[in-house]
Scaffold this motif. Structure first.
Motif, mmCIF file in Angstrom:
data_model
loop_
_atom_site.group_PDB
_atom_site.id
_atom_site.type_symbol
_atom_site.label_atom_id
_atom_site.label_comp_id
_atom_site.label_asym_id
_atom_site.label_seq_id
_atom_site.Cartn_x
_atom_site.Cartn_y
_atom_site.Cartn_z
ATOM 1 N N PRO A 1 -3.670 -6.425 -37.542
ATOM 2 C CA PRO A 1 -4.201 -6.057 -38.864
ATOM 3 C C PRO A 1 -4.191 -7.266 -39.801
ATOM 4 O O PRO A 1 -3.209 -8.000 -39.871
ATOM 5 C CB PRO A 1 -3.240 -4.965 -39.339
ATOM 6 C CG PRO A 1 -2.647 -4.399 -38.087
ATOM 7 C CD PRO A 1 -2.553 -5.547 -37.130
ATOM 8 N N LYS A 2 -5.280 -7.451 -40.533
ATOM 9 C CA LYS A 2 -5.414 -8.618 -41.408
ATOM 10 C C LYS A 2 -4.726 -8.362 -42.744
ATOM 11 O O LYS A 2 -5.044 -7.404 -43.451
ATOM 12 C CB LYS A 2 -6.891 -8.936 -41.646
ATOM 13 C CG LYS A 2 -7.657 -9.413 -40.419
ATOM 14 C CD LYS A 2 -9.104 -9.738 -40.786
ATOM 15 C CE LYS A 2 -9.875 -10.309 -39.615
ATOM 16 N NZ LYS A 2 -10.087 -9.298 -38.555
ATOM 17 N N VAL A 3 -3.787 -9.246 -43.081
ATOM 18 C CA VAL A 3 -3.141 -9.248 -44.393
ATOM 19 C C VAL A 3 -3.413 -10.605 -45.022
ATOM 20 O O VAL A 3 -3.031 -11.635 -44.464
ATOM 21 C CB VAL A 3 -1.625 -8.996 -44.283
ATOM 22 C CG1 VAL A 3 -0.953 -9.188 -45.645
ATOM 23 C CG2 VAL A 3 -1.350 -7.594 -43.749
ATOM 24 N N THR A 4 -4.079 -10.609 -46.163
ATOM 25 C CA THR A 4 -4.465 -11.862 -46.804
ATOM 26 C C THR A 4 -3.794 -11.967 -48.166
ATOM 27 O O THR A 4 -3.821 -11.014 -48.966
ATOM 28 C CB THR A 4 -5.993 -11.958 -46.969
ATOM 29 O OG1 THR A 4 -6.596 -11.853 -45.678
ATOM 30 C CG2 THR A 4 -6.393 -13.283 -47.599
ATOM 31 N N ARG B 1 -3.297 -14.430 -43.502
ATOM 32 C CA ARG B 1 -4.098 -15.518 -44.043
ATOM 33 C C ARG B 1 -3.638 -15.811 -45.467
ATOM 34 O O ARG B 1 -3.406 -14.876 -46.247
ATOM 35 C CB ARG B 1 -5.584 -15.168 -44.048
ATOM 36 C CG ARG B 1 -6.486 -16.365 -44.422
ATOM 37 C CD ARG B 1 -7.952 -15.992 -44.392
ATOM 38 N NE ARG B 1 -8.801 -17.174 -44.486
ATOM 39 C CZ ARG B 1 -10.133 -17.137 -44.578
ATOM 40 N NH1 ARG B 1 -10.763 -15.965 -44.572
ATOM 41 N NH2 ARG B 1 -10.831 -18.266 -44.671
ATOM 42 N N VAL B 2 -3.491 -17.072 -45.787
ATOM 43 C CA VAL B 2 -3.056 -17.499 -47.116
ATOM 44 C C VAL B 2 -4.128 -18.394 -47.709
ATOM 45 O O VAL B 2 -4.557 -19.371 -47.081
ATOM 46 C CB VAL B 2 -1.710 -18.245 -47.053
ATOM 47 C CG1 VAL B 2 -1.328 -18.778 -48.433
ATOM 48 C CG2 VAL B 2 -0.614 -17.320 -46.522
ATOM 49 N N ILE C 1 7.017 -13.331 -44.107
ATOM 50 C CA ILE C 1 6.198 -12.651 -43.102
ATOM 51 C C ILE C 1 6.241 -13.389 -41.770
ATOM 52 O O ILE C 1 6.393 -12.779 -40.701
ATOM 53 C CB ILE C 1 4.751 -12.522 -43.613
ATOM 54 C CG1 ILE C 1 4.698 -11.534 -44.782
ATOM 55 C CG2 ILE C 1 3.807 -12.080 -42.493
ATOM 56 C CD1 ILE C 1 3.369 -11.520 -45.513
ATOM 57 N N MET C 2 6.126 -14.720 -41.825
ATOM 58 C CA MET C 2 6.109 -15.501 -40.581
ATOM 59 C C MET C 2 7.498 -15.590 -39.956
ATOM 60 O O MET C 2 7.635 -15.487 -38.731
ATOM 61 C CB MET C 2 5.536 -16.895 -40.863
ATOM 62 C CG MET C 2 4.056 -16.874 -41.231
ATOM 63 S SD MET C 2 3.277 -18.512 -41.346
ATOM 64 C CE MET C 2 4.096 -19.188 -42.799
ATOM 65 N N PRO D 1 -10.177 -7.563 -44.993
ATOM 66 C CA PRO D 1 -8.773 -7.439 -44.590
ATOM 67 C C PRO D 1 -8.237 -6.030 -44.802
ATOM 68 O O PRO D 1 -8.745 -5.268 -45.631
ATOM 69 C CB PRO D 1 -8.057 -8.431 -45.523
ATOM 70 C CG PRO D 1 -8.953 -8.544 -46.722
ATOM 71 C CD PRO D 1 -10.350 -8.395 -46.197
ATOM 72 N N GLU D 2 -7.222 -5.699 -44.027
ATOM 73 C CA GLU D 2 -6.537 -4.412 -44.190
ATOM 74 C C GLU D 2 -5.868 -4.351 -45.557
ATOM 75 O O GLU D 2 -5.957 -3.345 -46.261
ATOM 76 C CB GLU D 2 -5.483 -4.255 -43.081
ATOM 77 C CG GLU D 2 -4.843 -2.892 -43.004
ATOM 78 C CD GLU D 2 -5.709 -1.888 -42.261
ATOM 79 O OE1 GLU D 2 -5.438 -0.691 -42.421
ATOM 80 O OE2 GLU D 2 -6.631 -2.291 -41.543
#
Length: 468
Positions: A226-229, A280-281, A270-271, A334-335
């Motif tokens: 899932p995309k979290v930006t 994504r940042v 998060i990482m 993104p999600e």
């Protein structure tokens, strides 16, 4: 003084007893007598070393205040343990506390946070520090406490660093260092390339500075997760542009990249926790300076989205650079899309420096965030995206103005401006953070501060879990 957290109590470890004002009578005879002699109150953050017969410390008392019914005050009780930093004598210690002292992991975190000092420019930094080890309790998750502390310290360090050592180029270097640490894919678009790649508002805001504007971009995690930006405002210094600020209002403008600092702290969390997301940042990094090439009041800027924006005030530049970055983020649906920015003084008038407002039309996310905010003692409060106020951003010659003319509801109208650049994201939230602690507390001195990132992290952790 930094406290080292240990996973088990050492032989001969001395107790730190968490005490309420009502609990003073339950102390042992010698401790009770000493507490009365020294007029120890048990109020939150109060501290007393209890000596033995030879004068050596045998225990310590930490006041955690009266039992609290208010949810916010009750959640913050563990932060009283931050007062131990700089006060505990050298040696090994262990905490003795009941459930009234709050979550053991938060107690451990507080001890780390309380020891923070920004010492980069101090000649005597790190000298003569006592060697103090503390066992916070069997249920304290030390790995999590240390991850949280490292993220907060990253945000604090970046905000505290003055602009002569943290302009757009140095902010890029800090982001690159973090990305490299976790093997993230990193890229940057700099200077006139921003125009070629269709980021006109980032370029317009930053072009007057000798340090070229840029868009920092890094990604990490499996491609199909899932995309979290995360988008962070990286205005490394804000003069106000041609609508120049008075000198008194510029004194803290090194912190105008506080959104970027908080986003980098959250990205570290998060990482480091290996949340199962495609992170994504995006950080538009600029300095809002004054020169012959500065953008002007009355200019009409093209945006990446195609909207035209009339400039009613060059001091409302943060929303301009965020708009281009949000448009890019939104293009891949993104999600969750989150932006963080030191955006408006109106937010501070409404809620003060300690409680950032957030905006979102996602009821489920908002409810989860509100609950997490109390649970981890990281205050945030939802304000409304009140659509009728959007009319106040109208322009006679462009699609939208970057400010209103009436001065009302400044934080809400800034959020509404940003909302107009988000269409595809399944969930979007905007955080208008202060990024600064104006008064010292047990968990930190005056200076840069991480806000909302622990609450957001708790929600993401609950929703997505970790990579197995």
């Amino acid at each position: 003084m930094t406290i080292k957290l240990t996973s088990r109590p050492a032989a001969g470890s001395r107790p730190i007893r968490a005490v309420t004002p009502a609990g003073l009578d339950s102390l042992s005879g010698s401790e009770s007598k000493w507490a009365k002699t020294m007029r120890f109150s048990g109020e939150a953050g109060s501290f007393l070393v209890v000596p033995g017969e030879g004068g050596e410390p045998v225990s310590a008392l930490l006041g955690i205040g009266a039992s609290q019914k208010d949810a916010w005050r009750k959640a913050a009780v563990p932060f009283s343990f931050g007062a131990l930093s700089g006060k505990l004598p050298a040696g090994q210690w262990h905490v003795e506390a009941d459930d009234g002292a709050g979550d053991p992991t938060l107690r451990a975190l507080a001890m780390r946070l309380g020891g923070y000092r920004f010492s980069r420019y101090k000649a005597a930094a790190g000298k003569d520090e006592a060697d103090v080890e503390v066992f916070a309790g069997e249920e304290a998750d030390l790995e999590e406490a240390n991850r949280l502390a490292d993220a907060v310290f990253l945000a604090r360090d970046l905000i505290n660093t003055p602009t002569n050592d943290l302009g757009p180029a140095e902010l890029e270097a800090a982001a690159r260092k973090l990305a490299d640490e976790f093997g993230a894919e990193f890229s940057v678009i700099t200077g006139d390339e921003l125009l070629a790649r269709n980021f006109p508002m980032i370029h317009a805001v930053g072009r007057a500075s000798a340090d070229a504007p840029r868009l920092i971009d890094f990604s990490c995690g499996r491609a199909d997760a899932p995309k979290v930006t995360l988008v962070g405002k990286g205005v490394c210094f804000d003069t106000g542009g041609l609508d120049i600020k008075p000198s008194s209002s510029m004194l803290l403008m090194k912190k105008d990249m506080g959104g970027a600092a908080n986003v980098l702290g959250l990205a570290r969390l998060i990482m480091a926790s290996r949340l199962d997301v495609r992170l994504r940042v995006l950080i538009p990094a600029v300095e809002n300076s004054i020169s012959a090439s500065a953008f002007r009041p009355g200019d009409v800027l093209q945006s990446r989205k195609g909207k035209t924006v009339e400039i009613g005030n060059t001091d409302a530049e943060g929303r301009l650079v965020l708009a281009d970055a949000l448009t890019l983020a939104d293009e891949e649906t993104p999600e969750i899309l989150i932006d963080m920015a030191t955006l408006t003084g109106a937010a501070r008038v409404a809620l003060g420096p300690d409680m950032p407002p957030f905006y979102s039309s996602d009821a489920e996310f908002s409810a989860s965030l509100a609950a997490a905010s109390v649970a981890v003692a990281d205050p945030v409060w939802q304000l409304p995206l009140y659509q009728p106020y959007a009319e106040n951003l109208s322009s006679k010659i462009a699609d939208i103005n970057n400010v209103t003319s009436d001065g009302f509801a400044g934080s809400i109208t800034a959020a509404l401006f940003l909302e107009g650049f988000v269409e595809r994201a399944k969930s979007w939230a905007h955080f208008d953070v202060y990024g600064w602690r104006p008064k010292a507390s047990p968990i930190g001195p005056v200076g840069g501060e991480a806000q909302a990132i622990r609450a957001i992290y708790a929600v993401l952790q609950q929703r997505f879990g970790t990579v197995s």
